[in-house]
Design a protein around this motif. Structure first.
Motif, PDB file in Angstrom:
ATOM      1  N   HIS A 247       0.839  -1.207   0.000  1.00  0.00           N
ATOM      2  CA  HIS A 247       0.000   0.000   0.000  1.00  0.00           C
ATOM      3  C   HIS A 247       0.872   1.254   0.000  1.00  0.00           C
ATOM      4  N   GLN A 248       2.176   1.058   0.163  1.00  0.00           N
ATOM      5  CA  GLN A 248       3.099   2.196   0.131  1.00  0.00           C
ATOM      6  C   GLN A 248       3.832   2.253  -1.201  1.00  0.00           C
ATOM      7  N   CYS A 249       3.153   1.784  -2.245  1.00  0.00           N
ATOM      8  CA  CYS A 249       3.824   1.692  -3.550  1.00  0.00           C
ATOM      9  C   CYS A 249       3.521   2.879  -4.453  1.00  0.00           C
ATOM     10  N   TYR A 250       2.792   3.882  -3.955  1.00  0.00           N
ATOM     11  CA  TYR A 250       2.369   4.971  -4.859  1.00  0.00           C
ATOM     12  C   TYR A 250       3.567   5.700  -5.473  1.00  0.00           C
ATOM     13  N   PRO A 251       4.541   6.105  -4.668  1.00  0.00           N
ATOM     14  CA  PRO A 251       5.708   6.750  -5.300  1.00  0.00           C
ATOM     15  C   PRO A 251       6.428   5.788  -6.263  1.00  0.00           C
ATOM     16  N   HIS A 252       6.525   4.519  -5.851  1.00  0.00           N
ATOM     17  CA  HIS A 252       7.161   3.502  -6.703  1.00  0.00           C
ATOM     18  C   HIS A 252       6.449   3.400  -8.050  1.00  0.00           C
ATOM     19  N   LYS A 253       5.141   3.447  -8.024  1.00  0.00           N
ATOM     20  CA  LYS A 253       4.404   3.342  -9.294  1.00  0.00           C
ATOM     21  C   LYS A 253       4.730   4.530 -10.199  1.00  0.00           C
ATOM     22  N   MET A 254       4.831   5.716  -9.572  1.00  0.00           N
ATOM     23  CA  MET A 254       5.089   6.912 -10.375  1.00  0.00           C
ATOM     24  C   MET A 254       6.500   6.933 -10.956  1.00  0.00           C
ATOM     25  N   LEU A 255       7.412   6.218 -10.320  1.00  0.00           N
ATOM     26  CA  LEU A 255       8.805   6.218 -10.799  1.00  0.00           C
ATOM     27  C   LEU A 255       9.095   5.077 -11.771  1.00  0.00           C
ATOM     28  N   THR A 256       8.142   4.194 -11.964  1.00  0.00           N
ATOM     29  CA  THR A 256       8.400   3.007 -12.784  1.00  0.00           C
ATOM     30  C   THR A 256       7.488   2.973 -14.011  1.00  0.00           C
ATOM     31  N   GLY A 257       7.335   4.151 -14.620  1.00  0.00           N
ATOM     32  CA  GLY A 257       6.652   4.202 -15.911  1.00  0.00           C
ATOM     33  C   GLY A 257       5.138   4.191 -15.858  1.00  0.00           C
ATOM     34  N   ARG A 258       4.569   4.434 -14.696  1.00  0.00           N
ATOM     35  CA  ARG A 258       3.106   4.364 -14.607  1.00  0.00           C
ATOM     36  C   ARG A 258       2.481   5.646 -14.088  1.00  0.00           C
ATOM     37  N   LYS A 259       3.225   6.756 -14.140  1.00  0.00           N
ATOM     38  CA  LYS A 259       2.733   7.975 -13.483  1.00  0.00           C
ATOM     39  C   LYS A 259       1.461   8.501 -14.146  1.00  0.00           C
ATOM     40  N   GLU A 260       1.398   8.415 -15.466  1.00  0.00           N
ATOM     41  CA  GLU A 260       0.230   8.980 -16.147  1.00  0.00           C
ATOM     42  C   GLU A 260      -1.047   8.254 -15.714  1.00  0.00           C
ATOM     43  N   GLY A 261      -1.005   6.958 -15.808  1.00  0.00           N
ATOM     44  CA  GLY A 261      -2.174   6.193 -15.387  1.00  0.00           C
ATOM     45  C   GLY A 261      -2.451   6.379 -13.916  1.00  0.00           C
ATOM     46  N   PHE A 262      -1.396   6.371 -13.147  1.00  0.00           N
ATOM     47  CA  PHE A 262      -1.579   6.428 -11.702  1.00  0.00           C
ATOM     48  C   PHE A 262      -2.244   7.723 -11.273  1.00  0.00           C
ATOM     49  N   ILE A 263      -1.834   8.831 -11.899  1.00  0.00           N
ATOM     50  CA  ILE A 263      -2.334  10.139 -11.457  1.00  0.00           C
ATOM     51  C   ILE A 263      -3.627  10.520 -12.164  1.00  0.00           C
ATOM     52  N   ASN A 264      -3.724  10.188 -13.445  1.00  0.00           N
ATOM     53  CA  ASN A 264      -4.841  10.732 -14.216  1.00  0.00           C
ATOM     54  C   ASN A 264      -5.863   9.711 -14.696  1.00  0.00           C
ATOM     55  N   ASN A 265      -5.398   8.507 -14.979  1.00  0.00           N
ATOM     56  CA  ASN A 265      -6.325   7.476 -15.462  1.00  0.00           C
ATOM     57  C   ASN A 265      -6.340   6.384 -14.398  1.00  0.00           C
ATOM     58  N   GLN A 266      -6.817   6.783 -13.208  1.00  0.00           N
ATOM     59  CA  GLN A 266      -6.459   6.072 -11.986  1.00  0.00           C
ATOM     60  C   GLN A 266      -6.912   4.616 -11.936  1.00  0.00           C
ATOM     61  N   TYR A 267      -8.040   4.343 -12.561  1.00  0.00           N
ATOM     62  CA  TYR A 267      -8.517   2.966 -12.444  1.00  0.00           C
ATOM     63  C   TYR A 267      -7.685   1.996 -13.287  1.00  0.00           C
ATOM     64  N   SER A 268      -6.821   2.545 -14.135  1.00  0.00           N
ATOM     65  CA  SER A 268      -5.972   1.663 -14.953  1.00  0.00           C
ATOM     66  C   SER A 268      -4.803   1.106 -14.154  1.00  0.00           C
ATOM     67  N   ILE A 269      -4.467   1.743 -13.054  1.00  0.00           N
ATOM     68  CA  ILE A 269      -3.310   1.328 -12.255  1.00  0.00           C
ATOM     69  C   ILE A 269      -3.778   1.080 -10.821  1.00  0.00           C
ATOM     70  N   SER A 270      -3.491  -0.095 -10.306  1.00  0.00           N
ATOM     71  CA  SER A 270      -3.982  -0.438  -8.970  1.00  0.00           C
ATOM     72  C   SER A 270      -3.153   0.253  -7.894  1.00  0.00           C
ATOM     73  N   GLY A 271      -3.631   0.210  -6.694  1.00  0.00           N
ATOM     74  CA  GLY A 271      -2.935   0.820  -5.568  1.00  0.00           C
ATOM     75  C   GLY A 271      -2.029  -0.157  -4.838  1.00  0.00           C
ATOM     76  N   TYR A 272      -1.795  -1.303  -5.461  1.00  0.00           N
ATOM     77  CA  TYR A 272      -0.925  -2.324  -4.870  1.00  0.00           C
ATOM     78  C   TYR A 272       0.054  -2.823  -5.927  1.00  0.00           C
ATOM     79  N   PHE A 273       1.058  -3.548  -5.481  1.00  0.00           N
ATOM     80  CA  PHE A 273       1.950  -4.223  -6.425  1.00  0.00           C
ATOM     81  C   PHE A 273       1.116  -5.074  -7.384  1.00  0.00           C
ATOM     82  N   ASN A 274       1.515  -5.091  -8.622  1.00  0.00           N
ATOM     83  CA  ASN A 274       0.785  -5.869  -9.612  1.00  0.00           C
ATOM     84  C   ASN A 274       1.736  -6.251 -10.749  1.00  0.00           C
ATOM     85  N   PRO A 275       2.220  -7.484 -10.753  1.00  0.00           N
ATOM     86  CA  PRO A 275       3.190  -7.898 -11.779  1.00  0.00           C
ATOM     87  C   PRO A 275       2.653  -7.777 -13.198  1.00  0.00           C
TER      88      PRO A 275
END
Lengths: 582, 582
Positions: free
Chosen positions: A73-101
């Motif tokens: 649940h503390q992966c939000y910064p990690h998601k933004m640094l690993t190529g998923r910032k657009e989805g994470f911030i703006n198209n939020q339902y495309s990127i989960s709030g947990y680790f997801n291989p």
């Protein structure tokens, strides 16, 4: 231009000068706030770990170096640094709030329950060693997860590794709520002594140890991680961070902003009008027992807010309240022994997290027939993450001997069941607290629940009988009405109340006047309630159709889609019935 | 006259002069040896704890002071001192080898799984405090149990008690086999420093700490227990004892005599002739992979002997063998991550102990679809203690999505399934290792098990179909033969192989030519395999009858009585069939 705009992978982080990293941290915080304000999510934990995440990606080389984040649940910064910032911030339902291989090779596992990271990381480290590979394995744990037994089992086994193994302990002085237990006193002692106390939990288990006081200082963190990178033994890096860092309300009210619903930025923090919920009538019940000086003990395993144990309640309960910390296994044994010792334990857990306790339910509780009361919240088919589904508690609990598992359908029934469970001394009782808006009949339920497995015949009809369990009683009523309206069938409607047994007399009586029984349950079919009804009738000519969830992990699937997929829509059920009774 | 002859309760122990206590210890050892030689049982652990038990009963006042023994397999001396010596030594089946509150008020819980004592004791202590009572609460743990997560969760929560709480750690330097993990290195360090090492696991969790080097010296023990009696905070008394004390073979070969079959006193320790078993073909399989330099990792969670991982095997496997210590939860996560990291983990657990791992099976393994192989031993209806039944693994495992749970019926099938599980990379696979004498067809099984849920049609018949799972395939064959002999019915016989799914095509095809399907499974019916077949046919006119164990905890009930009670005798089944097809 924002610094985050040029970050598309960890490689880009490595190119940043230190000054820009602080700006990047600010950009990430803005992203976290935007996402959580838009769709809800974990706020405080992620705000606190921004600098740690930047430093981790600066020093280590993911994905060749392997990160495993606890609960993730503390992966939000990690998601933004690993190529998923657009989805994470703006198209939020495309990127989960947990680790997801499935999203990224930087997420090593699907993770959502606590205390698993060290265990999983030990396995990755051993695989590396066996295969003769060289890379760092880093488990990140904190925010309350260290009290879970699986974390300890992993730490113990890690003591056998003679190779690289790095555990980053993110110590933000909190669990979801405040921390409890001897371990957390040790962390406090370590913080107070800048890591120099002789008492050191990690060293006692064979780890090297390093303390980082300034856990939100990127430079200090980079220095620390560089020191431990490529180390050839297990080490703990204990980092002191500030939960909620950078958003004042979250810094000041850490529990409230651990996870937050959307829309908080626009609202003032008004006191919401108190409304009656299953949570509130539970706390009222418990406070009433406390006021009467009864030996009640309200128990949570680190999730007080999720079960309605709000701060004022905890304060009022005083010694009659225990947060055992995130340690669900212990919570069951503890409750069982409290009952054995003559106290009146009422333990509240979430459906998904009670999965941690099968053996304790069986051995510590059921075998001992102690009269603890277990409240199971959030048991339902729903749009949750795959890691947090609430559909497995019925097969989990109901196939254990001696436990009485009850499914109330309204306020008065819930209170009557709770009252019975609390007062009796014969059975371990679990109650599946309704996960639907509170409905009141206004009439006190005087049922004697000590007569086990007596189903309630709500409406006596013929041809079709509907056995509608707990949350799905409403659905049963609707089907019953539709059968009348569309097919002119006066169906029988039954509220079974008990998940753990069948009312043989009532079911046998149905045989004479009914051709079809349908069962409705708000959980997985396999191993569940309906299958017991199917088995009961399997040597007769009664047809039975079970409705519930299919055995699968669904991930953030909207409720209407789930219902359609599982054939739970009213029209689907009516169509089935038409075919089956023709 | 023996001293033990005048001991009928703990009160009598308190009257003994010190000199007689040593004789009592000798008498107790004779009793332990007689019982285990007569009916089998735990030998080494109990021989080691004789003096500790005498001293405990001398100093504390059971039952007002409360003892909770971990696993309670070290309760033999306790049983003899609490009014049960006659039954325990001479009428052995009348007294169980574990705590049993039905036998005596001195046994506070029914206990048989590891690592629960501290948790349970914390609950008793809290109940005492809430009720304003004064007495000592003493948890006794050791012999490997401290590595279990539940023990740690209990220790952590005990750190919050501000009242009497005594944990006696019986450190005999062993688990069932040798100890593993950082914790045990700390215990060793504490022993080597006579308790003075700065690294102290217990102190780090907030406990006071005392070390007793001479753990088989009654006087020293009495002194220690007198010091801690009525203490007003949590304390650990770390006692160094000798496992097997007083019986030389058990002192010298601690693992072999941890638990022993009856009759060892009369036999020389001859090397038994190697016979082929499911255990031996498993270790042969694993050794073969090791010899080929494959990244195989054989894993046990503290019970290597019970799954056939004999000392020479462990030595040969070297780095490809891991005993994670008693930590079943971790073992699953570890195996899952090994698979994720590219290794080939094969984890062997007992049916009863896999109960500790529901959540790890679901979250760490199944959700991640890692291709670990889990071997489940001792899954069967049997005359075990209530704490060690092997009937719940089917509902436990088979209702979790993504796991393939297989039930082989003979040697070749087992090897083919093991081989497939090991080589594939798509599924978590569990195999219920047959708990019946090894049977060989002599013909290699070339089935492609990647075609999931394809049942095997062994004999195609009509009218009655028998679906006979795993261990009960033999029973299915017998029923099939009897139907031919007695009713001239050529029944269909099916070996389903898969516990986790149904072969819809095959089951649908049966509808045309069959009236009745019976299912046979060697486990509990509720939530099990048969109910899935019942559900499958529930909307058709096919009658189904499920055979298996009822949902109940049976305690040391002979197998023939169990079969009769559950309606599993061949004649009972034939009679049922006669009624159902008439």
């Amino acid at each position: 231009m924002k610094i985050i705009d040029k970050i598309n992978s960890p490689e880009d982080v490595k190119k940043l000068p230190l000054g820009e990293m602080d700006i990047l941290a600010q950009n990430i915080r803005e992203g976290i706030l935007k996402r959580v304000n838009d769709i809800g999510g974990h706020l405080g934990p992620d705000l606190g770990i921004v600098e740690v995440t930047i430093a981790l990606h600066y020093v280590f080389n993911s994905p060749s170096d392997k990160f495993v984040f606890d609960v993730s649940h503390q992966c939000y910064p990690h998601k933004m640094l690993t190529g998923r910032k657009e989805g994470f911030i703006n198209n939020q339902y495309s990127i989960s709030g947990y680790f997801n291989p499935d999203e990224s090779e930087h997420d090593n596992f699907t993770i959502g329950h606590t205390s698993t990271s060290i265990s999983l990381a030990v396995g990755l480290a051993k695989a590396r060693d066996i295969l003769g590979q060289k890379h760092n394995v880093i488990a990140l744990i904190g925010d309350g997860s260290l009290s879970g037994g699986e974390a300890y089992e992993g730490l113990n086994n890690a003591g056998e590794l003679n190779s690289n193994f790095i555990v980053v302990v993110n110590d933000n002085e909190m669990s979801i709520a405040e921390n409890y237990g001897g371990l957390y006193k040790n962390l406090e002692e370590l913080r107070n002594t800048k890591g120099n106390s002789q008492n050191n939990f990690f060293k006692s288990l064979g780890f090297e140890y390093m303390y980082v006081e300034e856990g939100n200082n990127i430079e200090a963190l980079i220095q620390a991680f560089k020191t431990v990178k490529d180390i050839n033994k297990p080490i703990v890096v204990h980092i002191h961070t500030l939960k909620g860092k950078g958003y004042k309300p979250a810094e000041e009210n850490k529990e409230c902003y651990h996870w937050h619903l959307a829309g908080f930025l626009d609202k003032k923090d008004e006191i919401s009008k108190p409304i009656e919920t299953y949570e509130s009538i539970t706390t009222d019940f418990l406070l009433n027992k406390k006021e009467k000086n009864e030996p009640v003990v309200a128990i949570t395993a680190g999730t007080p807010g999720a079960v309605g144990f709000y701060p004022e309640f905890r304060e009022k309960m005083g010694e009659n309240y225990t947060d055992v910390a995130i340690s669900e296994e212990h919570s069951i044994a503890y409750a069982s022994a409290l009952a054995k010792g003559g106290a009146k334990p009422v333990l509240a857990l979430l459906s998904s997290f009670i999965q941690r306790t099968y053996d304790q339910l069986s051995q510590d509780l059921a075998l001992n027939k102690t009269s603890a009361t277990i409240l199971v919240f959030w048991g339902t088919i729903g749009p949750m993450d795959a890691t947090h589904l609430g559909i497995f508690d019925i097969p989990l609990i109901s196939n254990i001997p001696n436990i009485v598992y009850l499914a109330p359908t309204n306020k008065e029934e819930y209170l009557a069941m709770l009252n019975w469970a609390y007062n009796q001394n014969e059975h371990p009782v679990a109650i599946r607290v309704p996960f639907i808006p509170l409905k009141s009949t206004g009439i006190e339920d005087k049922t004697d629940y000590s007569k086990l497995n007596k189903f309630k015949m709500i409406k006596k009809g013929e041809k079709v009988a509907i056995i509608a369990l707990g949350n799905f009683f409403n659905l049963g009523e609707k089907i019953s009405n539709k059968l009348k309206d569309e097919l002119n069938i006066e169906a029988t409607l039954i509220n079974p109340c008990y998940i753990t047994g069948v009312d043989k007399d009532m079911l046998n009586n149905l045989k004479e006047t009914h051709d079809l029984v349908i069962t409705l349950e708000d959980g997985v079919l396999d191993g569940g309630f309906g299958e017991k009804i199917s088995r009961f009738y399997s040597t007769s000519s009664m047809k039975v159709k079970n409705y519930g969830a299919q055995k699968m992990f669904t991930d953030r699937v909207p409720l209407n889609e789930l219902y359609k997929m599982f054939g739970l829509e009213e029209n689907q059920i009516i169509d089935d019935i038409k075919k089956l009774i023709k």
